[in-house]
Design an enzyme around this catalytic site. Sequence first.
Site, PDB file in Angstrom:
ATOM      1  N   GLU A 128      59.732 -20.693  15.426  1.00 48.19           N
ATOM      2  CA  GLU A 128      59.671 -19.234  15.396  1.00 48.19           C
ATOM      3  C   GLU A 128      60.161 -18.684  16.731  1.00 48.19           C
ATOM      4  O   GLU A 128      60.118 -19.379  17.750  1.00 48.19           O
ATOM      5  CB  GLU A 128      58.238 -18.766  15.142  1.00 48.19           C
ATOM      6  CG  GLU A 128      57.258 -19.213  16.219  1.00 48.19           C
ATOM      7  CD  GLU A 128      55.818 -18.933  15.851  1.00 48.19           C
ATOM      8  OE1 GLU A 128      55.534 -17.788  15.480  1.00 48.19           O
ATOM      9  OE2 GLU A 128      54.986 -19.864  15.945  1.00 48.19           O
ATOM     10  N   LYS A 130      60.395 -17.001  20.313  1.00 53.60           N
ATOM     11  CA  LYS A 130      59.462 -16.834  21.439  1.00 53.60           C
ATOM     12  C   LYS A 130      59.619 -15.401  21.957  1.00 53.60           C
ATOM     13  O   LYS A 130      60.593 -15.090  22.630  1.00 53.60           O
ATOM     14  CB  LYS A 130      59.759 -17.841  22.544  1.00 53.60           C
ATOM     15  CG  LYS A 130      58.773 -17.803  23.691  1.00 53.60           C
ATOM     16  CD  LYS A 130      59.097 -18.885  24.719  1.00 53.60           C
ATOM     17  CE  LYS A 130      58.083 -18.891  25.842  1.00 53.60           C
ATOM     18  NZ  LYS A 130      58.133 -17.636  26.640  1.00 53.60           N
ATOM     19  N   ASP A 132      59.334 -12.185  24.130  1.00 54.85           N
ATOM     20  CA  ASP A 132      59.219 -11.978  25.576  1.00 54.85           C
ATOM     21  C   ASP A 132      58.384 -10.724  25.830  1.00 54.85           C
ATOM     22  O   ASP A 132      58.907  -9.621  25.988  1.00 54.85           O
ATOM     23  CB  ASP A 132      60.608 -11.830  26.206  1.00 54.85           C
ATOM     24  CG  ASP A 132      60.554 -11.908  27.723  1.00 54.85           C
ATOM     25  OD1 ASP A 132      59.506 -12.324  28.260  1.00 54.85           O
ATOM     26  OD2 ASP A 132      61.548 -11.551  28.367  1.00 54.85           O
ATOM     27  N   TYR A 240      50.742 -14.984  16.115  1.00 55.43           N
ATOM     28  CA  TYR A 240      51.346 -16.291  15.885  1.00 55.43           C
ATOM     29  C   TYR A 240      50.393 -17.471  16.077  1.00 55.43           C
ATOM     30  O   TYR A 240      50.772 -18.616  15.850  1.00 55.43           O
ATOM     31  CB  TYR A 240      52.574 -16.496  16.781  1.00 55.43           C
ATOM     32  CG  TYR A 240      52.336 -16.283  18.259  1.00 55.43           C
ATOM     33  CD1 TYR A 240      51.529 -17.141  18.996  1.00 55.43           C
ATOM     34  CD2 TYR A 240      52.937 -15.222  18.925  1.00 55.43           C
ATOM     35  CE1 TYR A 240      51.326 -16.951  20.352  1.00 55.43           C
ATOM     36  CE2 TYR A 240      52.735 -15.016  20.278  1.00 55.43           C
ATOM     37  CZ  TYR A 240      51.925 -15.888  20.990  1.00 55.43           C
ATOM     38  OH  TYR A 240      51.713 -15.691  22.327  1.00 55.43           O
ATOM     39  N   LYS A 328      64.127 -22.946  25.341  1.00 61.81           N
ATOM     40  CA  LYS A 328      64.597 -21.726  25.990  1.00 61.81           C
ATOM     41  C   LYS A 328      66.092 -21.492  25.733  1.00 61.81           C
ATOM     42  O   LYS A 328      66.873 -22.426  25.603  1.00 61.81           O
ATOM     43  CB  LYS A 328      64.343 -21.810  27.496  1.00 61.81           C
ATOM     44  CG  LYS A 328      62.889 -22.055  27.866  1.00 61.81           C
ATOM     45  CD  LYS A 328      62.034 -20.822  27.700  1.00 61.81           C
ATOM     46  CE  LYS A 328      62.273 -19.876  28.859  1.00 61.81           C
ATOM     47  NZ  LYS A 328      61.342 -18.736  28.842  1.00 61.81           N
ATOM     48  N   CYS A 433      66.262 -11.392  64.708  1.00 62.92           N
ATOM     49  CA  CYS A 433      65.642 -10.631  63.624  1.00 62.92           C
ATOM     50  C   CYS A 433      66.253  -9.243  63.567  1.00 62.92           C
ATOM     51  O   CYS A 433      66.274  -8.533  64.593  1.00 62.92           O
ATOM     52  CB  CYS A 433      64.130 -10.537  63.844  1.00 62.92           C
ATOM     53  SG  CYS A 433      63.280  -9.487  62.642  1.00 62.92           S
ATOM     54  N   CYS A 436      63.016  -6.613  64.494  1.00 62.19           N
ATOM     55  CA  CYS A 436      62.332  -6.525  65.795  1.00 62.19           C
ATOM     56  C   CYS A 436      63.146  -7.096  66.949  1.00 62.19           C
ATOM     57  O   CYS A 436      62.763  -6.947  68.111  1.00 62.19           O
ATOM     58  CB  CYS A 436      60.979  -7.230  65.726  1.00 62.19           C
ATOM     59  SG  CYS A 436      61.067  -9.041  65.660  1.00 62.19           S
ATOM     60  N   CYS A 457      62.251 -15.383  61.873  1.00 59.95           N
ATOM     61  CA  CYS A 457      61.963 -14.538  63.032  1.00 59.95           C
ATOM     62  C   CYS A 457      60.742 -15.097  63.750  1.00 59.95           C
ATOM     63  O   CYS A 457      59.741 -15.447  63.127  1.00 59.95           O
ATOM     64  CB  CYS A 457      61.686 -13.109  62.562  1.00 59.95           C
ATOM     65  SG  CYS A 457      60.926 -12.050  63.813  1.00 59.95           S
ATOM     66  N   CYS A 463      56.188  -8.284  64.554  1.00 69.48           N
ATOM     67  CA  CYS A 463      57.392  -7.864  63.831  1.00 69.48           C
ATOM     68  C   CYS A 463      57.016  -6.903  62.713  1.00 69.48           C
ATOM     69  O   CYS A 463      56.260  -7.277  61.802  1.00 69.48           O
ATOM     70  CB  CYS A 463      58.108  -9.083  63.255  1.00 69.48           C
ATOM     71  SG  CYS A 463      59.574  -8.659  62.277  1.00 69.48           S
TER      72      CYS A 463
END
Length: 737
Positions: A128, A130, A132, A240, A328, A433, A436, A457, A463
């Site tokens: 059956e 699936k 979502d 189900y 899937k 970074c 910062c 960083c 930061c």
Amino acid sequence: MSELIQKDVADLSEEEARAELEHLAAAIAAADIAYHQNDAPEITDAAYDALKRRNDAIEEAFPELVRQDSPTGRVGAAPAEGFAKVRHGAPMLSLAKAYTDQDVVDFIERGQRFFQRDEGLELAFTAEPKIDGLSASLRYENGVFVQGATRGNGSVGEDITANLRTIGDIPERLAGSGWPEVIEIRGEVYMTYAEFQALKARSAASGGQDYVNPRNTAAGSLRQKDPAITASRNLRFFAYAWGLASGEPAASQYEAVQKFAEWGFAISPLMVRATSADELIAHYRLIEAQRASLGYDIDGVVYKVDQIELQKRWGFVTGEPRWAIAHKFPAEQATSVIRKIDIQVGRTGTLAPVARLEPVSVGGVVVENVTLHNEDYIKGLDSNGLPIREGIDIRVGDSVLVQRAGDVIPQIVSVVLDKRPADAVPYEFPHTCPVCGSPATREVNDKTGKEDSRRRCTGELSCPAQAVEGLRHFVSRGALDIEGLGAENIELFFAKDLVHNPAEIFTLHERRAEVQAALAERREEQARARELASGKVRKNVRSAESRNFEGLDKLFSAIDARREPELDRFIFALGIRHIGETTAAALARTFGTMDELIRVGKQVAASEDAMAVFPSVDGIGGTVVEALADFFGNERNEAVLAALLAQVRPRPYVINVAADSAIAGKTVVFTGSLEKMTRSEAKAMAERLGAKVAGSVSAKTDILVAGPGAGSKLKTAQEHGVEVISEDEWFERVGRS
């Protein structure tokens, strides 16, 4: 996307295994919360499954290292705050995944081998779509709907009964006959494409929020505090399966689902019964071909053994039924162009590159941003410096093939090299970074000599980009656990310049008027949004404001109650890299006070040979010591920590061992299948009573607790004359029945 090459489990040292289990537990927990609680998935289904498989393999090889927060046996995330909790009569489990036809063949063959002694047995399966959406469990007593809940963590969900009652596909009373006195009907709540587009149009017309996809929107709609908002979303439900039942609804899966239809539920019209892998795969292809015309999202096909008695016999593996699998669909793909690459900074300082794309529709969702993972990935290299994508790097201006893996997370599949602009240049990853200005470095693993794949960083607590996530971690349940100061309030107070660092949490009461104004402004915005969605006008505003003032007093009291936290919680709350709850506890036990840890931390930071300065601590190696050196060697962190310690006084760590403990000072090893406690519970119990828990047996072992299936450790214990006791004898020894 290429998977990182990992060291074989058999080659892992105990220290490496412990560190990886800690990382995996955190990564899987974060993914569970993102998907099941926040309805905003952050990694692909395949990546999530890979994390789970890796965790299971390491736990099997190192059973003594199984963590108290191990994801083994856990499904989903803890129920979100704001709804009452409901314990499911039977767990709501996840499904194993199949990604290829061969995976399906393997599944069928496993079943045939398991039942091979049943002569003349024809093994049948159901197939059956699936759906979502969001899983829900509906409890019926004497045919009347009495309670509905989300999956939650699989054992405990959220009580969303009032919202589920607004869904037309869910009957208040069961029709027909033959239903058990008590039954939990399981199914999926979802939103159709048509309703999703209508909601987006209504929201855009009123200046409201945008919505990303039907699945997340359905989940958010189902968690509304006002059922009228849920009702306005016109959600749907497919039944189900079932959980707890006072009697089986039918002898087979297929017949049971047909019964659901007789009782008034909507069921998938595409469910069939089959007897071979070829038939199942053919039906998968049929459903895949019809996918775009169904009017709602599906992400695969579910196969289940049809006969209920055979389901019971085949049983379960941790967290999943052996008799079911989800096949899937492959991800949908489209081509777009990279306009620029931005750098985002996370809680632990990771510099995460994000490609900003020319907007493109992939599987019905407009994709504009795609993660590029790390510096090496942009260069076209894997974690070992070997080429992926045939060595092709990623540049601004490139045309790229994009897919939504698991129909959720966008990712780049490949670069369309023949469309690369002549002036495109290799991307230069920043070494500082962008927020910062602190140095951004790649650590080197002392054992392998390889650089970490991520640049980080070094600003840590100072930061700003790390501040919000760091503050959220600081107040989280495993850390200081400040009730009422959740992620939403942390983000609000940071945005309103009320809290910038942990110390300012403890001075919030000095800014009471500003805090109250910020909370009131957010409540007003939320109320206006609810009015727009439901058309209802608020009442009793004055009484609500009065309750909110009381709530503020409770918040300040909750903050004050954490001014003397346990030392291990405080260390964990600091968010130092590589220091999870287990390592924080080990540091607390070793150093006893925060002052002593700071003293040693500064010594380590100032030393050229950190490991030579740091005392030997079981379970703590070079990675953690280097993280401590980085943290305590950062002057900005020193200032932030000093301000925090002016507000709080972590309690010295004290090991409370019962005076009459029969196992204090003894070395204990657990082996075999423990039936009355998990291995992590056994370890915690032994340590609480003053024993040391070891992972292997030697002449120094005092007690071996052996459950069924004890193997080589039992033999070794007998060779060394180690006392061997059963699990029941263990409980007698420690004084617990």
